[in-house]
Design an enzyme around this catalytic site. Structure first.
Site, PDB file in Angstrom:
ATOM      1  N   CYS A   1     -75.170  87.154  53.155  1.00 38.80           N
ATOM      2  CA  CYS A   1     -73.757  87.001  52.796  1.00 38.80           C
ATOM      3  C   CYS A   1     -72.933  86.401  53.949  1.00 38.80           C
ATOM      4  O   CYS A   1     -72.921  86.918  55.063  1.00 38.80           O
ATOM      5  CB  CYS A   1     -73.174  88.353  52.417  1.00 38.80           C
ATOM      6  SG  CYS A   1     -71.479  88.228  51.857  1.00 38.80           S
TER       7      CYS A   1
ATOM      8  N   ARG B   1     -55.570  74.695  47.749  1.00 38.35           N
ATOM      9  CA  ARG B   1     -56.333  75.807  47.177  1.00 38.35           C
ATOM     10  C   ARG B   1     -56.513  76.930  48.187  1.00 38.35           C
ATOM     11  O   ARG B   1     -56.433  76.709  49.392  1.00 38.35           O
ATOM     12  CB  ARG B   1     -57.684  75.332  46.652  1.00 38.35           C
ATOM     13  CG  ARG B   1     -58.545  74.597  47.660  1.00 38.35           C
ATOM     14  CD  ARG B   1     -59.502  73.681  46.906  1.00 38.35           C
ATOM     15  NE  ARG B   1     -60.438  73.005  47.790  1.00 38.35           N
ATOM     16  CZ  ARG B   1     -60.149  71.903  48.476  1.00 38.35           C
ATOM     17  NH1 ARG B   1     -58.949  71.373  48.407  1.00 38.35           N
ATOM     18  NH2 ARG B   1     -61.052  71.339  49.239  1.00 38.35           N
TER      19      ARG B   1
ATOM     20  N   CYS C   1     -76.468  90.768  49.253  1.00 37.75           N
ATOM     21  CA  CYS C   1     -77.408  89.728  49.650  1.00 37.75           C
ATOM     22  C   CYS C   1     -77.541  89.766  51.172  1.00 37.75           C
ATOM     23  O   CYS C   1     -76.529  89.893  51.871  1.00 37.75           O
ATOM     24  CB  CYS C   1     -76.880  88.354  49.248  1.00 37.75           C
ATOM     25  SG  CYS C   1     -76.199  88.308  47.576  1.00 37.75           S
TER      26      CYS C   1
ATOM     27  N   CYS D   1     -69.842  94.540  45.890  1.00 40.03           N
ATOM     28  CA  CYS D   1     -70.599  93.689  44.963  1.00 40.03           C
ATOM     29  C   CYS D   1     -71.603  94.554  44.208  1.00 40.03           C
ATOM     30  O   CYS D   1     -71.985  95.623  44.688  1.00 40.03           O
ATOM     31  CB  CYS D   1     -71.390  92.627  45.736  1.00 40.03           C
ATOM     32  SG  CYS D   1     -70.383  91.616  46.814  1.00 40.03           S
TER      33      CYS D   1
ATOM     34  N   ASP E   1     -70.852  73.935  55.095  1.00 44.46           N
ATOM     35  CA  ASP E   1     -69.544  74.462  55.489  1.00 44.46           C
ATOM     36  C   ASP E   1     -69.546  74.518  57.012  1.00 44.46           C
ATOM     37  O   ASP E   1     -70.290  75.323  57.592  1.00 44.46           O
ATOM     38  CB  ASP E   1     -69.353  75.867  54.888  1.00 44.46           C
ATOM     39  CG  ASP E   1     -67.984  76.042  54.281  1.00 44.46           C
ATOM     40  OD1 ASP E   1     -67.058  75.326  54.716  1.00 44.46           O
ATOM     41  OD2 ASP E   1     -67.839  76.891  53.382  1.00 44.46           O
TER      42      ASP E   1
ATOM     43  N   LYS F   1     -65.938  72.142  53.886  1.00 45.36           N
ATOM     44  CA  LYS F   1     -67.200  71.596  53.369  1.00 45.36           C
ATOM     45  C   LYS F   1     -67.310  70.103  53.624  1.00 45.36           C
ATOM     46  O   LYS F   1     -66.360  69.362  53.395  1.00 45.36           O
ATOM     47  CB  LYS F   1     -67.291  71.854  51.862  1.00 45.36           C
ATOM     48  CG  LYS F   1     -67.338  73.306  51.505  1.00 45.36           C
ATOM     49  CD  LYS F   1     -67.250  73.495  50.007  1.00 45.36           C
ATOM     50  CE  LYS F   1     -66.914  74.927  49.674  1.00 45.36           C
ATOM     51  NZ  LYS F   1     -65.577  75.346  50.144  1.00 45.36           N
TER      52      LYS F   1
ATOM     53  N   ARG G   1     -69.816  86.506  54.131  1.00 49.36           N
ATOM     54  CA  ARG G   1     -68.738  87.447  54.460  1.00 49.36           C
ATOM     55  C   ARG G   1     -69.295  88.784  54.896  1.00 49.36           C
ATOM     56  O   ARG G   1     -68.741  89.830  54.563  1.00 49.36           O
ATOM     57  CB  ARG G   1     -67.808  87.615  53.264  1.00 49.36           C
ATOM     58  CG  ARG G   1     -67.016  86.398  53.068  1.00 49.36           C
ATOM     59  CD  ARG G   1     -65.895  86.442  52.094  1.00 49.36           C
ATOM     60  NE  ARG G   1     -65.638  85.053  51.830  1.00 49.36           N
ATOM     61  CZ  ARG G   1     -65.916  84.434  50.697  1.00 49.36           C
ATOM     62  NH1 ARG G   1     -66.363  85.111  49.664  1.00 49.36           N
ATOM     63  NH2 ARG G   1     -65.708  83.143  50.584  1.00 49.36           N
TER      64      ARG G   1
ATOM     65  N   ASP H   1     -75.079  79.014  55.782  1.00 58.24           N
ATOM     66  CA  ASP H   1     -74.101  79.243  56.860  1.00 58.24           C
ATOM     67  C   ASP H   1     -74.786  79.923  58.044  1.00 58.24           C
ATOM     68  O   ASP H   1     -75.820  80.579  57.894  1.00 58.24           O
ATOM     69  CB  ASP H   1     -72.970  80.144  56.361  1.00 58.24           C
ATOM     70  CG  ASP H   1     -72.070  79.427  55.368  1.00 58.24           C
ATOM     71  OD1 ASP H   1     -71.996  78.191  55.426  1.00 58.24           O
ATOM     72  OD2 ASP H   1     -71.458  80.119  54.526  1.00 58.24           O
TER      73      ASP H   1
ATOM     74  N   ARG I   1     -56.976  77.608  53.657  1.00 54.40           N
ATOM     75  CA  ARG I   1     -57.450  76.585  54.606  1.00 54.40           C
ATOM     76  C   ARG I   1     -57.159  75.189  54.092  1.00 54.40           C
ATOM     77  O   ARG I   1     -56.673  74.338  54.809  1.00 54.40           O
ATOM     78  CB  ARG I   1     -58.953  76.762  54.820  1.00 54.40           C
ATOM     79  CG  ARG I   1     -59.631  75.601  55.520  1.00 54.40           C
ATOM     80  CD  ARG I   1     -60.977  75.967  56.042  1.00 54.40           C
ATOM     81  NE  ARG I   1     -60.885  77.106  56.916  1.00 54.40           N
ATOM     82  CZ  ARG I   1     -61.873  77.987  57.117  1.00 54.40           C
ATOM     83  NH1 ARG I   1     -63.022  77.828  56.512  1.00 54.40           N
ATOM     84  NH2 ARG I   1     -61.712  79.001  57.925  1.00 54.40           N
ATOM     85  N   TYR I   2     -57.503  74.946  52.837  1.00 56.30           N
ATOM     86  CA  TYR I   2     -57.277  73.634  52.240  1.00 56.30           C
ATOM     87  C   TYR I   2     -55.869  73.612  51.673  1.00 56.30           C
ATOM     88  O   TYR I   2     -55.359  74.635  51.218  1.00 56.30           O
ATOM     89  CB  TYR I   2     -58.288  73.369  51.131  1.00 56.30           C
ATOM     90  CG  TYR I   2     -59.728  73.501  51.572  1.00 56.30           C
ATOM     91  CD1 TYR I   2     -60.363  72.446  52.239  1.00 56.30           C
ATOM     92  CD2 TYR I   2     -60.452  74.660  51.346  1.00 56.30           C
ATOM     93  CE1 TYR I   2     -61.671  72.558  52.641  1.00 56.30           C
ATOM     94  CE2 TYR I   2     -61.769  74.779  51.748  1.00 56.30           C
ATOM     95  CZ  TYR I   2     -62.379  73.727  52.397  1.00 56.30           C
ATOM     96  OH  TYR I   2     -63.670  73.844  52.795  1.00 56.30           O
TER      97      TYR I   2
HETATM   98  S1  SF4 Z   1     -73.152  86.561  48.733  1.00 53.59           S
HETATM   99 FE1  SF4 Z   1     -71.922  88.270  49.575  1.00 53.59          FE
HETATM  100  S2  SF4 Z   1     -70.100  88.322  48.287  1.00 53.59           S
HETATM  101 FE2  SF4 Z   1     -71.648  87.151  47.165  1.00 53.59          FE
HETATM  102  S3  SF4 Z   1     -72.707  88.676  45.865  1.00 53.59           S
HETATM  103 FE3  SF4 Z   1     -73.888  88.471  47.760  1.00 53.59          FE
HETATM  104  S4  SF4 Z   1     -73.100  90.108  49.080  1.00 53.59           S
HETATM  105 FE4  SF4 Z   1     -71.594  89.808  47.458  1.00 53.59          FE
END
Ligand code: SF4
Length: 456
Positions: A167, A151, A164, A160, A382, A389, A169, A345, A147-148
């Site tokens: 997340c 980078r 979380c 993972c 973001d 950002k 993603r 987000d 995108r940038y």
């Molecule tokens: S935020 Fe998403 S990518 Fe990062 S550790 Fe947690 S679940 Fe995994």
């Protein structure tokens, strides 16, 4: 004569808030023994990353086995409903389970981040999208977001050590859930080859983030393979490996020496070649940091590895000045640079975690000046739809009544404007009514956009 006697500015009766050194008090007791399933574990057994990985809580049944009768059936029913409605599958390390206050799990900052409760979930914002940052729109090859200009983000894998709730993603990371069928980016060397070829073909790319998923789930030889392969590309000058392991499973860095040594070898090889290789991690609350964390990070700090932290601002987790200040100071004490605090987000299923932009703006003022500027995080947001950002203060328009912010991003998408929305349940009842009415909603959005255009 002591300085305090000659100069009143050096009084010994330092104000209470200046004398506080709580950030240096790291938990060092055998806290895991309070959990029935871990009560018999020695320090060495608990600190073995293989024990941590194999004993993650991945289902309601496993949680019941571990916590037992500490919680009542109503709590477990609440968890069950939360899991059904979540976009992320459940995976919580024994380290996190042990740090949760099971006397009051409803308000516990770790429980809130990792274990969903149906009773606390809220309706998603109507403008929310699953891939809210539109990462897939800027993806020239699978698993690479460019995108940038200088980078790119390399999603090396899609798993993972823990998952979380929040997340960003959630469209790709972890197992499919009842709610979401994910895009998958497995740890496949053939796919990585496509990424390396693309990076080689783009001389403007100087900076790579290697993330996922979490690089803690890559084998040691994969860390070394990716790191050395990218160091071999002449125009790649900087590289960051992204892992949440220091915050949620620090045992990984202590007892998987092959992994830690592979990372250090890449950092040191980078240094020889005049290139920067760093570790980016993700602490959100000061209770995540214990003496085990210090033991995990100290060898990296001693070897000169740069470690930066990215925090996600979350409601009831870290949205008070005291908590955020303590987190920033504790990170600094450990040698970790508090790099960013991200406004949450717009992610599906976690509206209870988002704060308003105004909360971030107020917190930023409370944190700046607390410590050196280089140890002070940037508070950023973001933008939805791919604007990248922006500093929280840099909005073109912020309609606080309706919770609508508009940002420009001239260096990323010149001429475009991008929205961010406060959580609707934090708005006045009148504003909530306006959001419920589709005609009002469209006119609020158009009005905010027009005012932003008028600012340009
Ligand atoms: S935020 Fe998403 S990518 Fe990062 S550790 Fe947690 S679940 Fe995994």
């Amino acid at each position: 004569m002591k300085p305090s006697e000659s100069n009143p500015r050096f009084r010994q009766d330092v104000p209470q808030e200046m004398a506080r050194l709580d950030h240096r008090d790291l938990r060092d007791d055998e806290f895991w023994r309070a959990i029935p399933a871990y009560a018999q574990l020695s320090r060495d057994e608990f600190n073995d990353y293989r024990f941590q990985s194999r004993n993650c809580v991945t289902s309601l049944r496993k949680l019941q086995q571990v916590i037992g009768e500490k919680m009542d059936p109503a709590f477990y029913r609440d968890v069950e409903e939360g899991i059904v409605r979540s976009t992320m599958s459940l995976r919580i390390s024994p380290y996190l389970i042990s740090l949760i206050d099971w006397e009051n799990p409803y308000d516990d900052p770790l429980r809130i981040q990792f274990l969903p409760l149906g009773s606390q979930m809220r309706e998603d914002h109507p403008e929310l999208r699953l891939d809210s940052l539109a990462e897939q729109d800027d993806s020239p090859v699978p698993g690479l977001t460019h995108r940038y200009r200088d980078r790119a983000l390399f999603l090396a894998l899609d798993t993972c050590p823990v998952y979380c709730r929040f997340c960003t993603r959630s469209y790709a990371v972890g197992l499919d859930t009842e709610d979401v069928e994910k895009v998958h980016f497995g740890a496949l060397t053939d796919r990585w080859q496509e990424v390396f070829t693309y990076v080689e073909s783009r001389p403007e790319l100087e900076d790579l983030v290697i993330s996922g998923g979490d690089v803690a789930n890559l084998k040691a030889e994969h860390i070394e393979h990716i790191g050395m392969r990218l160091l071999d590309i002449e125009h790649v000058q900087r590289m960051r490996f992204a892992s949440k392991a220091p915050a949620i499973m620090p045992q990984k860095l202590i007892t998987d020496r092959a992994w830690t040594d592979a990372l250090i070898r890449v950092v040191e090889e980078g240094r020889v070649r005049g290139k920067e290789v760093s570790l980016h991690t993700h602490f959100n609350h000061p209770v995540e940091i214990t003496e085990i964390t210090r033991g995990a990070l100290e060898p990296l700090v001693q070897r000169g590895v740069i470690i930066r932290n990215q925090t996600v601002l979350q409601r009831r987790v870290n949205d008070t000045p005291n908590t955020m200040q303590l987190l920033v100071q504790r990170l600094g004490w450990l040698g970790v640079k508090p790099y960013y605090v991200f406004v949450h987000d717009m992610v599906r299923g976690v509206e209870d975690l988002r704060t308003s932009l105004q909360t971030a703006i107020k917190l930023e003022k409370q944190v700046r000046g607390l410590t050196s500027g280089f140890n002070t995080p940037n508070f950023v947001l973001d933008t939805m739809g791919g604007g990248g950002k922006r500093n929280v203060h840099a909005f073109e328009v912020y309609d606080r009544n309706n919770g609508i912010a508009v940002y420009a991003s001239p260096a990323v998408r010149p001429g475009d404007l991008f929205f961010y929305f406060d959580p609707i349940d934090e708005l006045s009842p009148e504003a909530q009514d306006r959001w419920r009415d589709p005609i009002h909603r469209a006119s609020m959005l158009e009005d905010a956009m027009q005012r932003a255009r008028d600012c340009e």
